[in-house]
Structures are given as C-alpha cells and as structure tokens.
Write an enzyme that holds these catalytic residues in place. Structure first.
Site, PDB file in Angstrom:
ATOM      1  N   HIS A 134      -1.080  -9.758  -1.211  1.00 16.53           N
ATOM      2  CA  HIS A 134      -0.403  -9.147  -2.351  1.00 16.53           C
ATOM      3  C   HIS A 134       1.007  -8.842  -1.883  1.00 16.53           C
ATOM      4  O   HIS A 134       1.416  -9.261  -0.805  1.00 16.53           O
ATOM      5  CB  HIS A 134      -1.134  -7.882  -2.810  1.00 16.53           C
ATOM      6  CG  HIS A 134      -1.351  -6.876  -1.723  1.00 16.53           C
ATOM      7  ND1 HIS A 134      -0.370  -6.013  -1.283  1.00 16.53           N
ATOM      8  CD2 HIS A 134      -2.438  -6.605  -0.956  1.00 16.53           C
ATOM      9  CE1 HIS A 134      -0.836  -5.257  -0.310  1.00 16.53           C
ATOM     10  NE2 HIS A 134      -2.089  -5.593  -0.077  1.00 16.53           N
ATOM     11  N   THR A 190       0.805  -1.216   0.000  1.00 16.53           N
ATOM     12  CA  THR A 190       0.000   0.000   0.000  1.00 16.53           C
ATOM     13  C   THR A 190       0.841   1.271   0.000  1.00 16.53           C
ATOM     14  O   THR A 190       0.609   2.186  -0.792  1.00 16.53           O
ATOM     15  CB  THR A 190      -0.940   0.003   1.220  1.00 16.53           C
ATOM     16  OG1 THR A 190      -1.794  -1.130   1.140  1.00 16.53           O
ATOM     17  CG2 THR A 190      -1.776   1.273   1.260  1.00 16.53           C
ATOM     18  N   ASP A 207      -3.017   1.178  -6.021  1.00 13.18           N
ATOM     19  CA  ASP A 207      -1.685   1.082  -5.427  1.00 13.18           C
ATOM     20  C   ASP A 207      -1.030  -0.268  -5.684  1.00 13.18           C
ATOM     21  O   ASP A 207       0.187  -0.405  -5.583  1.00 13.18           O
ATOM     22  CB  ASP A 207      -1.746   1.363  -3.931  1.00 13.18           C
ATOM     23  CG  ASP A 207      -2.739   0.449  -3.205  1.00 13.18           C
ATOM     24  OD1 ASP A 207      -3.588  -0.169  -3.868  1.00 13.18           O
ATOM     25  OD2 ASP A 207      -2.672   0.384  -1.960  1.00 13.18           O
TER      26      ASP A 207
END
Length: 551
Positions: free
Chosen positions: A491, A81, A342
């Site tokens: 992620h 992020t 992002d």
C-alpha cells in the site's frame, strides 16, 4: 467449537439483546459516554470491509449496525501506517501533524546503523545526534506536532485516563498522543511501553499475558480454514516454490505469526486488561481507550487482500472485536465507538492480473535510489554522492544531498525531476516549491487531484525536495531485486484502493444509518469531540464534525 467460545457467544448475544431492547428509547438521543473507544484496523480497506460485511457475525456485525460511512478516506498521498494513524484522533492531515510517512530523511543527520550510514528517521523516533547509532534512539510521541483527542481531553480534565494499545509501536504512539497514561505495543518479547515506564504496564499483561503470547509465538501455527472461506482457497504461484492463497503451516517464531488470528486476539486481551486496570469510564472524567489491530495489515502484505488467508483473518477479526465489545459491556459503563483504518491496500499483482485488473505490475528496479543516483552521476561527476537520498526501495519523498553547493542544487533537482517524469511507472512529480505554492485541498475528497493529495501529505520542514507518485497498481514488493522483504502486496499509493477506508460510529441505542458520500478520517476527532462536549476551535482541525445523531 469448544464450550468456552459457545458460552462467550451466548453471553454476548444476551447482552446485545438487552441493549437492543433499550434502543428505541434512545434512538434520537446523543450518547452520553464515559468512555470513548477508538478502533483502528490496520489495512481494512473499504473494499475488504464491503466484501466481507455479509459474513461478519460478531463485533463487526454489531458495529455495522451503527452509523456507517463506507467511503471514508485517508485523504493524503502517502497512505502508510504512521500517517494514517496520526489522522484518526488529531483531526489533522499529515501536512499539519508532520507525520508524512513511516520514515523520512533528515539529510543533515547521518547516523550509523549496522555499520551503514543512514539519514532515515522513524516516525516515532527521537534519534541520537549526527554520527550516533540507533542504540542512542528512543521512541517518542514528540514527532507528532499537534495534540490528539486524548491530549485535549486531559487538558480539559487532568483526571481523564488515556490508554492506547496496538500491534505496532507507531500505531500506539499516534493514537495515544503526548500524555497517555499507558501506551502499549506488541514486540516478539511481549507488550511493552516507553523506556523507563515499564512499571505502568499492568501485572496481568506484563506477567501472565506476555508469557502466554510468547508461548503462542514460539509454537508452530496450524491454521484452520473456516467453512465460509473454502471457496476462496485457491493456490496462486508467485514464483517457483512461493505461493499464496491457501492456509499454510507456520514454524515457531515465524514473523508471519503476526498475520494469524493470534496477533489481534492478544491485542484485544491487552486492551481489556488495561481498561480494567485503569478503571476506564468509572470515574467522574470521560476516558479514552484506543486500540489498533495489525493482523489484517500483515495478512494483506504477506498474502494479498483476497484468498483464504484474508478471509480467515476477517472472520477472526470479527470475533476478536466481538470479544472487545463484550468485555466493554461487562464494565457496565456507557461508551461510544469510532472504528476506521489507517489505509487500504491492493491485492497481489498476479491475482489482480488474473482477475482482469488492467496495468498491474511490480515496480521497475530502475526506480531504486541506487539506480537513480547512478544515472545522475554521469551528469554531475564532481558533486558529492549520493546526489539524492531515498533509503527505502522506493518512497514518495526524494531528498537532495545536504552538501550539494547551493548554486548547483536547482540543476540537480531539475535533472532528477525529469528523470522520474520520463519513467513509464510514474504518474506525477511535484517539487517542494510547487507544493508550498499550492492551495490547500478542498471539495469532495474523492475528487481531489494528485496535487491535492500530495499537498495533504506535504510538510515543508520534513517532506522531500521532490514528491514522486506512482501510477495505479504498481506494487513495491516481491521483486528479485528487493530481497529485504517477503511481502507480496503493498500500500502507500495516492490511489483509491489505498485511500478508501470505512468509518463507523456506534453506541448502545444508536439509530444506525449509512451515508455513502465521501468523508475523511480527519472528521473522526471533531465528531467525537462534539459527542463528548469538548469545545475545540474549528480552525484547529482539518476535518469537521459529521452528523451521526439523527433528529
């Protein structure tokens, strides 16, 4: 549907038709905005955007009629992020901005957190001195080593107003930059800003909106499944008593409230209230509004990128963005929108496996730092412990203990590197010296090597002594040995599903088109700078201005 949403949709449609009628007169012209609007949708991968694009009916449908780059990239390896948000309005990769991860390690700065020694520093944190506690830390934009677009706009014209509103503090800080008039982020107690600047929050947010949000957060959530999502509602069992894939009732004060449509809806409300309070776009200057919506990210983490939960979230996101655009229309100021994400994300391992994705697996517990240190200790029994520092369950950056004797560091580094290289879930290991010597990445971003991607993430002052990249579809979460989170999906990898994000530019009268070639999110800031006539030396960006105005 209640009468209020029907009236809102009707007003939005009439406004869209009005501006649509003017479009042919402006089709070949550059926008002349008084307001730049940057939208980041946390974890909106290109894959999810493409899958749900036919179902979008409101804000995302309108934006998708603009200039669309469906194969944008967060080009770096650490697709998290904070690094992802840092690229959007700086035009620089983490190697230059210094935002290499959500957290990184400072081996010379141990502190005490909940009675435990830690070396970790949060990406928007000004920590106290060595030996301090987190109570002595403050949030700051100073970790960002480069200016944002808003910073540059203010340098040109101090009257420029910059407002950043987000579901996460790190998102708001990275988009707002160093000199924002208001940097606002969600907490369970309400939207807040930096310590000592609470007075900058408009009363409509600090009082009414925050009270409404706390009420929503405290009550049980009973989600409703949209008809368009019925075919995606299929239960998937992760373990005994734990399943995803169908909408489930949430108790009050649940952290999973963040993965409901309410999270983004309140963020949009806060953004519109702030824009109104600061009169954005209504002065001689050009202003900037940055908005980051976190609901898609929390949905992806808790439930995966497929299933009824993500479908419901995408349709709600579409409506929330529709309300944002309709609210901006009511301000009657010319504005230009840039939207991206992002990072992307992978679906839950179990659902990927059931759908034929090869070699999906949960991370091997032997990659935990505690296990790596235990394995190394036998070879270096006389050296200070731990030998290596990585305080997450797993992170790309591996740091050596600052107290290791200088003459022994090379041996420890080589032994650690070889241990990771031998692991079957590891794709590549790079040393700090290898990354310092590597050439900066160039050429088509989707063709970059793993070394190129790691180089884009590498900052010599902050990155680890080793960079370890896992193989595709190795998920960090939902293992019995990692009880700190109830996330099912992750992620953060160097692979395409985490790197690919949509990039969209839109304004009233835009001559929309789609460009399928791979581009980067660091291209957004130079593109916006060109649209508003802001002269920035090309060498200060890692990206380039994209051609968004057709001749």
């Amino acid at each position: 549907m209640s009468s209020t949403p029907r009236r809102a949709i009707a007003r939005c449609l009439s406004t869209c038709l009005l501006f649509g009628a003017l479009a042919p007169l402006q089709a070949a012209e550059s926008p002349q905005p008084k307001l730049v609007v940057a939208i980041a949708v946390d974890q909106l991968s290109s894959d999810v955007f493409t899958e749900y694009r036919p179902l979008y009916q409101a804000g995302l449908k309108r934006l998708a009629g603009g200039v669309v780059f469906p194969r944008g990239h967060q080009s770096h390896a650490a697709t998290e992020t904070c690094p992802g948000h840092s690229t959007i309005l700086t035009g620089t990769r983490p190697a230059r901005s210094g935002i290499i991860a959500n957290d990184w390690v400072v081996p010379s700065l141990p502190r005490t957190i909940n009675g435990r020694q830690t070396f970790s520093v949060y990406c928007v944190e000004k920590p106290g001195p060595a030996g301090s506690s987190t109570d002595e830390s403050t949030l700051t934009p100073d970790t960002l080593l480069v200016p944002t677009l808003g910073d540059r706009m203010k340098a040109r014209d101090p009257a420029t107003r910059v407002v950043s509103v987000a579901g996460k503090d790190r998102a708001a800080v990275m988009l707002g930059g160093h000199n924002a008039d208001l940097t606002l982020w969600w907490t369970s107690e309400g939207f807040r800003t930096y310590d000592g600047r609470q007075a900058s929050i408009p009363k409509s947010i600090a009082e009414t909106l925050n009270a409404d949000m706390r009420k929503s957060y405290s009550q049980p959530t009973v989600p409703k499944l949209p008809a368009a999502c019925a075919s995606r509602s299929r239960e998937l069992k992760l373990s005994e008593g734990v399943s995803i894939g169908t909408l489930q009732r949430l108790p009050g004060n649940s952290r999973r409230w963040r993965a409901t449509p309410a999270m983004d809806a309140f963020t949009v409300d806060a953004a519109l209230a702030a824009a109104k309070s600061f009169n954005l776009g209504r002065n001689e200057s050009i202003d900037l509004l940055a908005v980051s919506l976190s609901g898609t990210d929390y949905t992806g983490h808790y439930y995966g990128t497929e299933g009824a939960e993500m479908c419901t979230q995408q349709l709600a996101l579409d409506q929330s963005l529709g309300r944002l655009l309709a609210g901006l229309d009511k301000m009657k100021v010319p504005y230009v929108v840039a939207m991206t994400a992002d990072h992307g994300g992978a679906d839950a391992t179990e659902r990927n496996r059931a759908r034929g994705v090869v070699a999906v697996e949960r991370i091997d517990p032997s990659l935990q730092p505690v296990r790596i240190n235990a394995a190394l200790a036998a070879d270096f029994p006389d050296l200070p412990k731990p030998l290596v520092i990585n305080e997450n369950y797993f992170a790309n950056d591996i740091y050596l203990n600052a107290n290791l004797p200088a003459e022994r560091r090379a041996a420890v580094l080589e032994a650690t590197a070889q241990m990771y290289r031998r692991h079957p879930q590891v794709a590549a290991v790079f040393t700090k010296n290898e990354l310092i010597a590597a050439e900066p990445p160039s050429g088509p971003v989707d063709e970059w090597t793993l070394l190129d991607r790691a180089k884009a993430s590498f900052n010599a002052q902050r990155s680890g002594d080793l960079i370890v990249l896992l193989k595709p579809y190795v998920s960090l979460y939902y293992t019995p040995e990692n009880p700190e989170t109830d996330y099912s999906s992750s992620h953060g990898s160097a692979w395409g599903y985490d790197r690919r994000v949509p990039i969209v530019f839109w304004w009233h009268g835009v001559n929309g088109f789609q460009q399928p070639a791979a581009v980067e999110t660091v291209d957004i800031a130079p593109t916006l700078a060109k649209l508003i006539g802001l002269d920035v030396p090309a060498a200060e960006f890692d990206g380039r201005a994209l051609p968004v105005v057709q001749p």
